[in-house]
Design an enzyme around this catalytic site. Structure first.
Site, PDB file in Angstrom:
ATOM      1  N   GLY A 123      13.451  13.401   0.660  1.00  0.00           N
ATOM      2  CA  GLY A 123      13.978  14.363  -0.311  1.00  0.00           C
ATOM      3  C   GLY A 123      12.928  14.963  -1.218  1.00  0.00           C
ATOM      4  O   GLY A 123      12.725  16.185  -1.235  1.00  0.00           O
TER       5      GLY A 123
ATOM      6  N   GLU B  58       9.645  -0.306  -5.852  1.00  0.00           N
ATOM      7  CA  GLU B  58      10.989  -0.820  -5.542  1.00  0.00           C
ATOM      8  C   GLU B  58      11.129  -2.319  -5.788  1.00  0.00           C
ATOM      9  O   GLU B  58      12.215  -2.796  -6.112  1.00  0.00           O
ATOM     10  CB  GLU B  58      11.360  -0.478  -4.095  1.00  0.00           C
ATOM     11  CG  GLU B  58      12.825  -0.741  -3.793  1.00  0.00           C
ATOM     12  CD  GLU B  58      13.252  -0.233  -2.426  1.00  0.00           C
ATOM     13  OE1 GLU B  58      12.470   0.484  -1.771  1.00  0.00           O
ATOM     14  OE2 GLU B  58      14.381  -0.569  -2.004  1.00  0.00           O
TER      15      GLU B  58
ATOM     16  N   SER C 121       0.811  -1.224   0.000  1.00  0.00           N
ATOM     17  CA  SER C 121       0.000   0.000   0.000  1.00  0.00           C
ATOM     18  C   SER C 121       0.839   1.267   0.000  1.00  0.00           C
ATOM     19  O   SER C 121       0.392   2.316   0.458  1.00  0.00           O
ATOM     20  CB  SER C 121      -0.956  -0.017   1.206  1.00  0.00           C
ATOM     21  OG  SER C 121      -0.210  -0.063   2.405  1.00  0.00           O
TER      22      SER C 121
ATOM     23  N   ALA D  97       9.755   8.722   2.816  1.00  0.00           N
ATOM     24  CA  ALA D  97      10.658   9.349   1.835  1.00  0.00           C
ATOM     25  C   ALA D  97      10.751  10.845   2.104  1.00  0.00           C
ATOM     26  O   ALA D  97       9.741  11.533   2.186  1.00  0.00           O
ATOM     27  CB  ALA D  97      10.153   9.074   0.423  1.00  0.00           C
TER      28      ALA D  97
ATOM     29  N   SER E 232      12.624   7.691  -7.273  1.00  0.00           N
ATOM     30  CA  SER E 232      11.811   6.523  -6.943  1.00  0.00           C
ATOM     31  C   SER E 232      10.337   6.849  -6.699  1.00  0.00           C
ATOM     32  O   SER E 232       9.464   6.067  -7.093  1.00  0.00           O
ATOM     33  CB  SER E 232      12.393   5.753  -5.764  1.00  0.00           C
ATOM     34  OG  SER E 232      12.756   6.636  -4.768  1.00  0.00           O
ATOM     35  N   LEU E 233      10.040   7.986  -6.069  1.00  0.00           N
ATOM     36  CA  LEU E 233       8.606   8.298  -5.908  1.00  0.00           C
ATOM     37  C   LEU E 233       7.981   8.521  -7.276  1.00  0.00           C
ATOM     38  O   LEU E 233       6.847   8.118  -7.539  1.00  0.00           O
ATOM     39  CB  LEU E 233       8.406   9.536  -5.016  1.00  0.00           C
ATOM     40  CG  LEU E 233       8.539   9.321  -3.504  1.00  0.00           C
ATOM     41  CD1 LEU E 233       8.461  10.661  -2.767  1.00  0.00           C
ATOM     42  CD2 LEU E 233       7.489   8.367  -2.959  1.00  0.00           C
TER      43      LEU E 233
ATOM     44  N   HIS F  90      22.811   4.790   1.189  1.00  0.00           N
ATOM     45  CA  HIS F  90      22.688   6.241   1.354  1.00  0.00           C
ATOM     46  C   HIS F  90      23.809   6.702   2.273  1.00  0.00           C
ATOM     47  O   HIS F  90      24.041   6.105   3.321  1.00  0.00           O
ATOM     48  CB  HIS F  90      21.322   6.579   1.959  1.00  0.00           C
ATOM     49  CG  HIS F  90      20.955   8.024   1.800  1.00  0.00           C
ATOM     50  ND1 HIS F  90      21.606   9.031   2.472  1.00  0.00           N
ATOM     51  CD2 HIS F  90      20.016   8.632   1.024  1.00  0.00           C
ATOM     52  CE1 HIS F  90      21.071  10.195   2.129  1.00  0.00           C
ATOM     53  NE2 HIS F  90      20.111   9.982   1.248  1.00  0.00           N
TER      54      HIS F  90
ATOM     55  N   ASP G  16       9.576  -9.526   0.705  1.00  0.00           N
ATOM     56  CA  ASP G  16       8.616 -10.636   0.612  1.00  0.00           C
ATOM     57  C   ASP G  16       8.121 -10.874  -0.825  1.00  0.00           C
ATOM     58  O   ASP G  16       8.034 -12.014  -1.274  1.00  0.00           O
ATOM     59  CB  ASP G  16       7.404 -10.378   1.527  1.00  0.00           C
ATOM     60  CG  ASP G  16       7.830 -10.021   2.934  1.00  0.00           C
ATOM     61  OD1 ASP G  16       8.770 -10.658   3.441  1.00  0.00           O
ATOM     62  OD2 ASP G  16       7.243  -9.088   3.512  1.00  0.00           O
TER      63      ASP G  16
ATOM     64  N   ARG H 124      20.511   4.362  -8.774  1.00  0.00           N
ATOM     65  CA  ARG H 124      19.321   5.207  -8.907  1.00  0.00           C
ATOM     66  C   ARG H 124      19.677   6.676  -8.681  1.00  0.00           C
ATOM     67  O   ARG H 124      20.377   7.020  -7.724  1.00  0.00           O
ATOM     68  CB  ARG H 124      18.281   4.786  -7.870  1.00  0.00           C
ATOM     69  CG  ARG H 124      17.004   5.584  -7.908  1.00  0.00           C
ATOM     70  CD  ARG H 124      16.050   5.062  -6.867  1.00  0.00           C
ATOM     71  NE  ARG H 124      16.596   5.202  -5.537  1.00  0.00           N
ATOM     72  CZ  ARG H 124      16.329   6.206  -4.717  1.00  0.00           C
ATOM     73  NH1 ARG H 124      15.515   7.182  -5.084  1.00  0.00           N
ATOM     74  NH2 ARG H 124      16.863   6.247  -3.514  1.00  0.00           N
TER      75      ARG H 124
ATOM     76  N   ARG I  46      25.827   8.800  -4.856  1.00  0.00           N
ATOM     77  CA  ARG I  46      25.760   8.238  -3.500  1.00  0.00           C
ATOM     78  C   ARG I  46      26.830   7.193  -3.232  1.00  0.00           C
ATOM     79  O   ARG I  46      27.341   7.087  -2.116  1.00  0.00           O
ATOM     80  CB  ARG I  46      24.377   7.638  -3.267  1.00  0.00           C
ATOM     81  CG  ARG I  46      23.341   8.696  -3.157  1.00  0.00           C
ATOM     82  CD  ARG I  46      21.957   8.155  -2.971  1.00  0.00           C
ATOM     83  NE  ARG I  46      21.062   9.307  -2.940  1.00  0.00           N
ATOM     84  CZ  ARG I  46      19.762   9.249  -2.823  1.00  0.00           C
ATOM     85  NH1 ARG I  46      19.157   8.080  -2.729  1.00  0.00           N
ATOM     86  NH2 ARG I  46      19.036  10.340  -2.790  1.00  0.00           N
TER      87      ARG I  46
HETATM   88  C1  SIN Z   1      16.940  11.596   0.367  1.00  0.00           C
HETATM   89  O1  SIN Z   1      16.112  12.386   0.775  1.00  0.00           O
HETATM   90  O2  SIN Z   1      18.146  11.760   0.458  1.00  0.00           O
HETATM   91  C2  SIN Z   1      16.467  10.308  -0.235  1.00  0.00           C
HETATM   92  C3  SIN Z   1      15.826  10.564  -1.521  1.00  0.00           C
HETATM   93  C4  SIN Z   1      15.920   9.316  -2.328  1.00  0.00           C
HETATM   94  O3  SIN Z   1      16.341   8.289  -1.819  1.00  0.00           O
HETATM   95  O4  SIN Z   1      15.612   9.382  -3.504  1.00  0.00           O
END
Ligand code: SIN
Length: 527
Positions: free
Chosen positions: A62, A374, A26, A60, A390-391, A244, A223, A385, A290
């Site tokens: 960023g 993901e 969800s 999330a 990702s969002l 990260h 899962d 990435r 990263r």
């Molecule tokens: C972050 O806010 O550093 C993470 C953002 C992300 O993983 O895309």
């Protein structure tokens, strides 16, 4: 017919439900897929492992990368994403992401999403790897929460969507090459349930809980990925796990993310001696990719025998509290004032680039099986990435996947399914094994890898798998551990096989990129 693996019941005790489109998960991807499948006229069941609102998307910080500023274009976003993917991002999938992204954000805005604005419209911040400020954000550092706040009421109000909470996906059920539903453990009544479905969408998120240090919530235990593998789906790019660089590191504190946007707003990294070190590792310094920043931090920690480095946010000053309210609230609890004090940080596992291999409509290689978010490997991330993609991926591919799953058909398999016992009955200390697994994965499948260590890891995992994968459990913690144990083996195998360094996968014994040999993906499939 494929038998489910490890459930302690026989066919008499398995209750049944059915739906047209079964969406598992969800978060942002699951909500998007449910809404588009329902809009296409299908009856949808959305099964959440925990509560409906307990998702990794909600955390999330960023923001969402999207080509909406007047200096930007989908083409720029495409180039940055391909560059970050280090030769393995699929241009066709990335085109879909960057071209459909703006439309998805406009849809979010018309559904009431509130993103931060400046005088001229949406405000954009910067993260590593982006050639210009491209990240929209909400309430400072609550971007994921804003996505969930916008989409979840739409799902709740939609009469075609039924929500189920505490439905743990034990396995996918197949008939021949088709997925015909999911076997769940219902956590309230503690009963097994078989949900028959014309199509199944996995939106189950990542597997950060494999690692000792992770930004992921406790529900991120791979899962869906593990169930897909067991049912015959192909998994791709499993060696690419993103770490990260900056996670809050204070004894007793949760491993809370300190968003890359903090560095985007001017914070710098310093070591124990308060030396600014990033310039000596990469010209982009704090905004290098990263993997580069994570390895630089690791190197500094090794050189100084330190457990962490520090983020110096003093240049942001008093504005920190307003710009990053959640981060501010967290560090304040530990008596740290970012306007004055340094924030201790170190890297942690953050995001799985690999997953269930899909096409650009979310279709996996089994009939009626789809994946988005993901858990999926659509090809948009390649080996690394780009931050805040990702969002956007969840929104764009969630929407497409829901449409495709709805079109996959109305036919629900009605044949009899026999559930059979296949476990060995002995007691296993799940938390003990999980701790060992976490330590092993962190040490040897983490930021830096090495052939000998990976071979040792595979030996160890084989030993643990030989008894733990067939052990009997009565609740999800054991099945979660089994899923992580299975996926750890697949990650270690892929990491050992890729004898080069690319994107987030770094081998000390093969530190260079080898395009001649390795400009290709590694797939894993059972059998
Ligand atoms: C972050 O806010 O550093 C993470 C953002 C992300 O993983 O895309």
């Amino acid at each position: 017919m494929v038998l489910p693996r490890l459930v302690d019941f026989d066919s008499q005790t398995v209750l049944e439900e059915d739906t047209e489109v079964l969406v598992v998960g969800s978060g942002a991807a699951g909500l998007s897929a449910s809404l588009s499948a329902a809009r296409a006229g299908r009856r949808v069941m959305l099964a959440a492992k925990s509560g409906f609102l307990d998702t990794a998307s909600d955390l999330a910080q960023g923001g969402i990368a999207v080509a909406l500023s007047k200096n930007d274009s989908p083409e720029n976003h495409l180039q940055d994403t391909l560059h970050s993917g280090s030769g393995l991002a699929d241009p066709e999938a990335v085109k879909v992401l960057v071209r459909e992204g703006p439309e998805r954000i406009r849809a979010m805005l018309s559904s009431g999403a509130i993103f931060t604005r400046d005088g001229s419209g949406l405000a954009f911040t910067r993260e590593g790897g982006h050639s210009l400020p491209r990240i929209i954000y909400a309430s400072g550092d609550r971007s994921g929460a804003e996505v969930i706040r916008t989409l979840s009421p739409l799902v709740l109000q939609n009469r075609r969507i039924e929500i189920r909470e505490k439905y743990f996906l034990v396995d996918l059920i197949t008939s021949g090459n088709s997925v015909i539903g999911g076997l769940f453990f219902e956590g309230e009544k503690k009963i097994p349930l078989f949900v028959r479905a014309a199509s199944v969408v996995l939106a189950t998120g990542g597997l950060g809980q494999l690692f000792q240090e992770t930004t992921n919530p406790t529900i991120s235990t791979g899962d869906g990925m593990a169930a897909a593998y067991r049912s015959g789906a192909t998994l791709r790019d499993l060696e690419f796990v993103q770490f990260h660089p900056t996670v809050f590191y204070v004894a007793g504190a949760p491993r809370f993310l300190i968003s890359e946007a903090v560095r985007g707003e001017g914070a710098i990294l310093v070591n124990d001696r308060q030396e600014h070190f990033m310039r000596s590792y990469h010209p982009d310094a704090e905004l290098a990719s990263r993997d580069v920043v994570s390895r630089a931090i690791l190197d500094q920690m090794k050189r100084q025998a330190a457990r962490n480095v520090y983020l110096d946010c003093r240049s942001i000053g008093a504005n920190f509290k307003k710009r990053f309210p959640s981060i501010y609230a967290m560090v304040q609890r530990f008596r740290i004032d970012p306007a004055r004090d340094l924030i201790p940080v170190r890297p942690a596992a953050h995001y799985m680039m690999g997953g269930v291999k899909t096409d650009i409509n979310g279709a996996a290689n089994l009939e009626n099986l789809f994946a988005c978010g993901e858990v999926a490997c659509t090809g948009v991330h390649g080996a690394n990435r780009l931050g805040s993609n990702s969002l956007l991926e969840c929104l764009v591919f969630g929407e497409r996947t829901g449409v495709a799953a709805a079109a996959a058909g109305k036919h629900i398999f009605r044949g009899r399914i026999q559930f059979t016992r296949r476990w060995k009955d002995f007691h296993l200390d799940v938390s003990d094994l999980k701790r060992s697994l976490n330590a092993l994965a962190w040490r040897h499948c983490g930021i830096e890898r090495d052939g000998n260590d990976l071979e040792f890891t595979l030996e160890k995992l084989k030993e643990w798998q030989s008894y733990a994968l067939s052990a009997r459990f009565f609740d999800p913690s054991g099945w979660e551990m089994q899923n992580l144990l299975l996926l750890a083996g697949l990650i270690a195998q892929s990491a050992l096989e890729r004898t080069e360094s690319r994107g987030a996968h770094f081998r000390n014994d093969f530190p260079e990129k080898d395009d001649k040999k390795w400009l290709r993906h590694i797939d894993r499939k059972i059998g």
